[in-house]
Design an enzyme around this catalytic site. Structure first.
Site, PDB file in Angstrom:
ATOM      1  CD1 TRP A   8      -5.699   9.395   7.167  1.00 10.61           C
ATOM      2  CD2 TRP A   8      -7.377  10.478   7.857  1.00 10.61           C
ATOM      3  NE1 TRP A   8      -6.815   8.959   6.348  1.00 10.61           N
ATOM      4  CE2 TRP A   8      -7.835   9.382   6.841  1.00 10.61           C
ATOM      5  CE3 TRP A   8      -8.168  11.394   8.383  1.00 10.61           C
ATOM      6  CZ2 TRP A   8      -9.277   9.379   6.472  1.00 10.61           C
ATOM      7  CZ3 TRP A   8      -9.603  11.108   8.283  1.00 10.61           C
ATOM      8  CH2 TRP A   8     -10.132  10.271   7.045  1.00 10.61           C
ATOM      9  CG  ASP A  49      -9.557  11.223  14.081  1.00 10.47           C
ATOM     10  OD1 ASP A  49     -10.453  10.508  14.173  1.00 10.47           O
ATOM     11  OD2 ASP A  49      -9.147  11.200  12.624  1.00 10.47           O
ATOM     12  CE  LYS A  52      -7.443   1.159   9.657  1.00  7.40           C
ATOM     13  NZ  LYS A  52      -8.423   2.397   9.475  1.00  7.40           N
TER      14      LYS A  52
END
Length: 418
Positions: A146, A227, A263
Site C-alpha cells: 500500500w 496490517d 471495507k
C-alpha cells in the site's frame, strides 16, 4: 546554496515523491469523471461498489444507525483517550478470536484509531519511540505494498526497506525471496505483513507458507507488524481472514495488529479502526497501554464516537452480528463471482493468450492482471477503462453490466489489436 534553501529543496523532493502515487490515482479518478464515453469503466476505485456501480450502505449499518438515532441516552461527550471500551473489547476479539490466549492473559492492548491509517501511524510511532532497535530504525515492507505505508513510516523516522513479495513472472508470490529476506535480515528486524487480501496484488501466502514465515520470524526474533484492512471482506469469512494473525499469537510471535472497518463495514468516511499490541506479559501490556495513552493524547486527544458506536452495536449484539456476516458475505461473493466470470470469459470464450489463473487465485478487492504499463494505457486511451499503470484493477469496479466489455477490451490489448 544556503542550508535553508537546501532544506526546502529536500522537503520539496520528499513531498513530491510521497504524493506521486496519490496524485496518479486522483488524476485517474478525475479523468474518469470527466469522460463522457457511455461505456467508461473505473477500475481504480478502492471502495466496494454494487452490481449497479453504486456505493452500498450495508443493511446492518442502517439498522445500527436507527438504534443510535432512537437512543434517548445518546450524547456527544468525549470518548476516553483510548476509545470506546465496548468497541475496542469487541474489535480485539474479532481479530484475535474470543478464546485468544493473549486476551485471556490480559496481554492484548487495544486503542481506537482513525481507521487503519491511524492504526498504522500510531503503531509506527509507538515502535519508533519504544522498540529496542539493534540497528538503524527501519521496517521491511513488501514490494509492492500500500503506497501510504512508505510515507507513514518515514514520517516517524523509520526507514522503509523492500522485501521481495510479488513475482511478475508467475503473477504470484515470490516465496523464496520473501523467506530469504526474513532469514538474512538482522535479528529483531520489523516486518510489515498484510494479514489477508494483500494490497495491491491480491496475492496471499498459503497457510503452510504462513507457518514457515512464522517459524523464521520466531527463530530470528523478528517483530510482526500486521496490517489487516480486509477481515471478512476477502473471503466472506471473518475467522478465515484472521487465521494468520491468530496463528502468530498462538506461536508467541511479538507483534501488533492494525485493524480497519472501512471495507468490511462500508464505513469508509467514518474512519473507524483499532491498534492492538500483544506484549509477552500482562505487566508489559500495562506499560504499553500507558504509553499509547500518552501518544494518543498528543496526536488526536480523543477518537470520534459515531463509527465506534455503530461497530460496537454490531460486535456486541448477536442478531446484528449475524446480519453483518451476511452483508460481508454478499460483498465478498460478488467480488469472487466477478473473478470467476472474468476468468471464464478470458479463457473459455475469448481464448485470450496467456495464463489467467491468477485472476481466481488472488483474493480480495484488488488484482494484478499482469499487463504492462503500455497495455494499461491502451485500455484507458482506446477503451475508456481506467486502471493504474501497473495493471492493478479493483474487482469491485466490475459488474454484470461491464465485465464483458472489459474482458473483450483486455483481449484486444493483449493481442496487440490496438
Amino acid at each position: 546554496m544556503s542550508s535553508g534553501k537546501h532544506w526546502c529543496v529536500q522537503v520539496t523532493i520528499y513531498f513530491h515523491s510521497s504524493l506521486k502515487v496519490a496524485d496518479s490515482i486522483f488524476k485517474l479518478t478525475a479523468a474518469y469523471k470527466a469522460d463522457t464515453f457511455p461505456q467508461k469503466v473505473n477500475l481504480g476505485v478502492g471502495a466496494y461498489r454494487d452490481d449497479d456501480n453504486k456505493p452500498w450502505v450495508l443493511p446492518v449499518i442502517k439498522k445500527a444507525t436507527q438504534i443510535l438515532l432512537n437512543d434517548p441516552n445518546l450524547d456527544h461527550e468525549y470518548l476516553p483517550i483510548t476509545g470506546l471500551p465496548e468497541f475496542t473489547a469487541g474489535a480485539v476479539k474479532l481479530i484475535l478470536g474470543a478464546d485468544s490466549p493473549a486476551i485471556a492473559e490480559g496481554r492484548a492492548v487495544s486503542v481506537q484509531t482513525i481507521s487503519g491509517t491511524g492504526a498504522n501511524h500510531l503503531g509506527a510511532l509507538f515502535l519508533s519511540r519504544f522498540y529496542h532497535w539493534d540497528a538503524p530504525k527501519q521496517i521491511y515492507l513488501s514490494n509492492p505494498t500500500w503506497a501510504n505505508h512508505h510515507a507513514i513510516f518515514k514520517n516517524v523516522g523509520i526507514q522503509p526497506i523492500d522485501y521481495p513479495y510479488y513475482d511478475p513472472t508467475t503473477i504470484g508470490l515470490d516465496f523464496d525471496g520473501f523467506i530469504g529476506t526474513l532469514q538474512s535480515a538482522a535479528p529483531r528486524s520489523v516486518f510489515l505483513l498484510h494479514a489477508c487480501a494483500h494490497n495491491p496484488t491480491g496475492v496471499d501466502p498459503t497457510r503452510d507458507q504462513w507457518k514457515q514465515i512464522a517459524e523464521v520470524i520466531i527463530a530470528k526474533n523478528h517483530y510482526a507488524f500486521f496490517d489487516c484492512a480486509y477481515q471478512g471482506f476477502a473471503s466472506g469469512d471473518l475467522n478465515n481472514d484472521a487465521w494468520a494473525v491468530r496463528y502468530f499469537v498462538e506461536k508467541g510471535v511479538p507483534m501488533l495488529v492494525c485493524q480497519s472497518f472501512a471495507k468490511n463495514a462500508g464505513l469508509y468516511g467514518e474512519r473507524i479502526g483499532a491498534l492492538h499490541i500483544v506484549p509477552p506479559t500482562k505487566e508489559a501490556a500495562d506499560r504499553v497501554k500507558s504509553q499509547l495513552s500518552v501518544l494518543q493524547r498528543s496526536e488526536i486527544s480523543n477518537p470520534p464516537s459515531y463509527g465506534a458506536r455503530l461497530v460496537s452495536l454490531i460486535l456486541n449484539d448477536s442478531a446484528l452480528f449475524a446480519d453483518w456476516n451476511r452483508d460481508i458475505k454478499t460483498m465478498a461473493e460478488r467480488i469472487i463471482f466477478m473473478r470467476n466470470e472474468l476468468y471464464r470469459l478470458l479463457t473459455e470464450e475469448l481464448k485470450t493468450p496467456g495464463s489467467w489463473v491468477h485472476i481466481i487465485n488472488q483474493i480480495g478487492m484488488f488484482s494484478f492482471t499482469g499487463i504492462n504499463p503500455s497495455q494499461s494505457q491502451a485500455l484507458i486511451d482506446t477503451f475508456h477503462i481506467y486502471l493504474t499503470a501497473n495493471g492493478r484493477i479493483s474487482m469491485a469496479g466490475l459488474n454484470t453490466h461491464n465485465i464483458r466489455y472489459f474482458a473483450e477490451s483486455l483481449d484486444k490489448v493483449v493481442r496487440g489489436q490496438v
